[in-house]
Design an enzyme around this catalytic site. Structure first.
Site, PDB file in Angstrom:
ATOM      1  N   ASP A  30       0.867  -1.182   0.000  1.00  0.00           N
ATOM      2  CA  ASP A  30       0.000   0.000   0.000  1.00  0.00           C
ATOM      3  C   ASP A  30       0.904   1.232   0.000  1.00  0.00           C
ATOM      4  OD1 ASP A  30      -3.103   0.724   1.579  1.00  0.00           O
ATOM      5  OD2 ASP A  30      -1.644   2.199   0.891  1.00  0.00           O
TER       6      ASP A  30
ATOM      7  N   ASP B 141      -3.782   2.298  -5.190  1.00  0.00           N
ATOM      8  CA  ASP B 141      -2.424   2.262  -4.609  1.00  0.00           C
ATOM      9  C   ASP B 141      -2.147   0.992  -3.820  1.00  0.00           C
ATOM     10  OD1 ASP B 141      -3.765   2.672  -2.174  1.00  0.00           O
ATOM     11  OD2 ASP B 141      -2.178   3.985  -1.430  1.00  0.00           O
ATOM     12  N   GLU B 142      -2.877  -0.075  -4.119  1.00  0.00           N
ATOM     13  CA  GLU B 142      -2.824  -1.253  -3.257  1.00  0.00           C
ATOM     14  C   GLU B 142      -2.899  -2.533  -4.089  1.00  0.00           C
ATOM     15  OE1 GLU B 142      -5.907  -2.624   0.138  1.00  0.00           O
ATOM     16  OE2 GLU B 142      -6.183  -0.688  -0.806  1.00  0.00           O
TER      17      GLU B 142
HETATM   18  P1  TTP Z   1      -5.205   4.968   1.029  1.00  0.00           P
HETATM   19  O1  TTP Z   1      -4.151   3.952   0.738  1.00  0.00           O
HETATM   20  O2  TTP Z   1      -6.339   4.589   1.924  1.00  0.00           O
HETATM   21  O3  TTP Z   1      -4.523   6.241   1.709  1.00  0.00           O
HETATM   22  P2  TTP Z   1      -3.136   6.918   1.421  1.00  0.00           P
HETATM   23  O4  TTP Z   1      -2.320   6.153   0.447  1.00  0.00           O
HETATM   24  O5  TTP Z   1      -3.364   8.347   1.070  1.00  0.00           O
HETATM   25  O6  TTP Z   1      -2.436   6.911   2.839  1.00  0.00           O
HETATM   26  P3  TTP Z   1      -1.807   5.667   3.627  1.00  0.00           P
HETATM   27  O7  TTP Z   1      -0.358   6.020   3.785  1.00  0.00           O
HETATM   28  O8  TTP Z   1      -2.537   5.626   4.915  1.00  0.00           O
HETATM   29  O9  TTP Z   1      -2.018   4.449   2.795  1.00  0.00           O
HETATM   30  O10 TTP Z   1      -5.829   5.509  -0.309  1.00  0.00           O
HETATM   31  C1  TTP Z   1      -5.070   5.668  -1.495  1.00  0.00           C
HETATM   32  C2  TTP Z   1      -5.501   6.914  -2.236  1.00  0.00           C
HETATM   33  O11 TTP Z   1      -6.888   6.861  -2.550  1.00  0.00           O
HETATM   34  C3  TTP Z   1      -5.309   8.191  -1.435  1.00  0.00           C
HETATM   35  O12 TTP Z   1      -4.010   8.742  -1.580  1.00  0.00           O
HETATM   36  C4  TTP Z   1      -6.381   9.097  -1.975  1.00  0.00           C
HETATM   37  C5  TTP Z   1      -7.470   8.149  -2.427  1.00  0.00           C
HETATM   38  N1  TTP Z   1      -8.591   8.156  -1.451  1.00  0.00           N
HETATM   39  C6  TTP Z   1      -9.650   9.029  -1.658  1.00  0.00           C
HETATM   40  O13 TTP Z   1      -9.691   9.758  -2.651  1.00  0.00           O
HETATM   41  N2  TTP Z   1     -10.664   9.040  -0.719  1.00  0.00           N
HETATM   42  C7  TTP Z   1     -10.663   8.256   0.401  1.00  0.00           C
HETATM   43  O14 TTP Z   1     -11.585   8.314   1.234  1.00  0.00           O
HETATM   44  C8  TTP Z   1      -9.542   7.356   0.597  1.00  0.00           C
HETATM   45  C9  TTP Z   1      -9.495   6.482   1.816  1.00  0.00           C
HETATM   46  C10 TTP Z   1      -8.545   7.345  -0.359  1.00  0.00           C
HETATM   47 MG    MG Z   2      -2.090   4.093   0.638  1.00  0.00          MG
END
Ligand code: TTP
Ligand code: MG
Length: 364
Positions: A15, A113-114
């Site tokens: 992730d 992103d996962e």
């Molecule tokens: P995530 O992997 O949940 O968050 P992140 O990568 O920003 O942070 P982390 O380090 O905790 O993993 O989500 C990936 C992307 O998806 C995030 O950068 C933006 C988008 N996203 C949204 O647009 N709305 C949301 O509610 C979430 C959870 C994510």
């Molecule tokens: Mg993330």
């Protein structure tokens, strides 16, 4: 019995860290060290809409995804607030997924992103898996100047919880003999699928940690939640037999290409389109699809991206139809400096089988 079954699986979950915000920081080094919030325009506190994500500096102010942007502005008025450049993030995502795909015996992207990788067969043990994960992180760092967090475990649920364990830039490896002890102290909310509702019910039963869940019998949890209770009991022990597999719904057939150098020559763009059309048409025919909608995608020199579509009254599988529509749609952009062109066919039907449904999975 094959050795891999005897030894169990080795699953990796990756992730990216504060994905959208990290890309913006990379593009604008002057933002480094400052709170960055990606989402709607805060309009000095009056903005509507929500936060997409925030970098780790901004999270210290209590800002998080899905929070109203007005609230984020109130918490941190001096933060850097940016709109969402989805086209850019999606391009970076594609490149990262292409890096990952090569490392495992199976690959499954689950969000922008996962992704999961099945490393069973690619490495011999969890130690080797750790070394491989370090290599992946290094490659992403070198090629994209971004950090990722990785978790490795004997199942998807363990890998997923582990990737979240030491964010950002984390690497957590949980071999089978450590799974129960690793999960035990974590709050129940860390289990994917446990939301506010399940958490509330569990709290009333005095269950706060995954360890509390592990101590209950499956029967007790079934009484509370029915079938989900049984699943919950398994997940609390890290038991999760779901395979890593790409299951893509065929909703569209598309191709795109980026020019080596941006071009303002309509002849060159049309020639590229012709090649792409030949490919998408061939795929449609091979897979037995007719289509109703043709979409042209264009990205210009400055990365602005346009899509233009035309929908037919009836499905067809005629290549000339794609070509005519593509040329008409492109005429609006003649003379512009083009970076990328693409064609996508949607409204896919298999004649005689009716509209493709969402459950029409097709192995890649
Ligand atoms: P995530 O992997 O949940 O968050 P992140 O990568 O920003 O942070 P982390 O380090 O905790 O993993 O989500 C990936 C992307 O998806 C995030 O950068 C933006 C988008 N996203 C949204 O647009 N709305 C949301 O509610 C979430 C959870 C994510
Ligand atoms: Mg993330």
């Amino acid at each position: 019995m094959p050795q891999t079954l005897l030894k169990g699986r080795i699953i990796l979950h990756l992730d990216m860290d504060s994905f959208f915000a990290s890309i913006e920081e990379r593009e604008h080094p002057e933002y480094r060290g400052r709170p960055v919030i990606v989402g709607a325009d805060p309009m000095e506190g009056k903005g509507r809409g929500v936060v997409s994500t925030a970098n780790y500096e901004a999270r210290r102010y209590g800002i998080h995804s899905a929070m109203p942007i007005s609230r984020a502005y109130y918490l941190c008025p001096d933060g850097i607030f940016l709109g969402v450049n989805y086209a850019l993030y999606s391009m970076v995502s594609h490149r990262i997924m292409d890096i990952l795909r090569g490392y495992g015996t199976a690959f499954q992207q689950v969000s922008i992103d996962e992704a999961y990788l099945d490393l069973t067969g690619a490495v011999d043990d969890f130690q080797e898996a750790r070394a491989l994960a370090e290599g992946i992180k290094e490659e992403i760092r070198k090629r994209e100047r971004l950090t990722a967090s990785i978790g490795i475990g004997p199942s998807k649920v363990v890998a997923k919880i582990a990737s979240d364990f030491r964010k950002p830039d984390g690497l957590t490896v949980v071999p089978p003999e450590e799974v129960e002890a690793f999960l035990a102290p974590l709050p129940v909310r860390k289990i994917p699928g446990v939301g506010e509702k399940t958490e509330e019910v569990l709290k009333l039963e005095g269950i706060r940690t995954i360890g509390d869940l592990q101590k209950r019998t499956p029967g007790e949890l079934v009484e509370l939640f029915g079938k989900w209770g049984l699943e919950l009991h398994n997940l609390a022990l890290g038991i999760d037999h779901r395979p890593v597999q790409e299951r893509r719904v065929t909703k569209s057939i598309g191709r795109e290409t980026t020019f080596l150098e941006d071009t303002a020559d309509p002849g060159e763009v049309l020639a590229a389109l012709e090649d792409i059309i030949a490919e998408v048409h061939q795929e449609a025919v091979e897979r037995g699809y007719s289509f109703r909608t043709v979409t042209l995608k264009l990205r210009l020199k400055d990365f602005t991206t346009f899509t233009r579509s035309r929908t037919l009254a009836r499905p067809t599988r005629d290549r000339e139809v794609i070509k005519d529509i593509a040329e008409q749609l492109f005429s609006e952009f003649r003379g512009r400096e083009v970076r990328l062109v693409g064609i996508r066919l949607t409204g896919l039907v298999r004649p005689g089988r009716g509209q493709t449904r969402l459950d029409d999975f097709c192995p890649d």
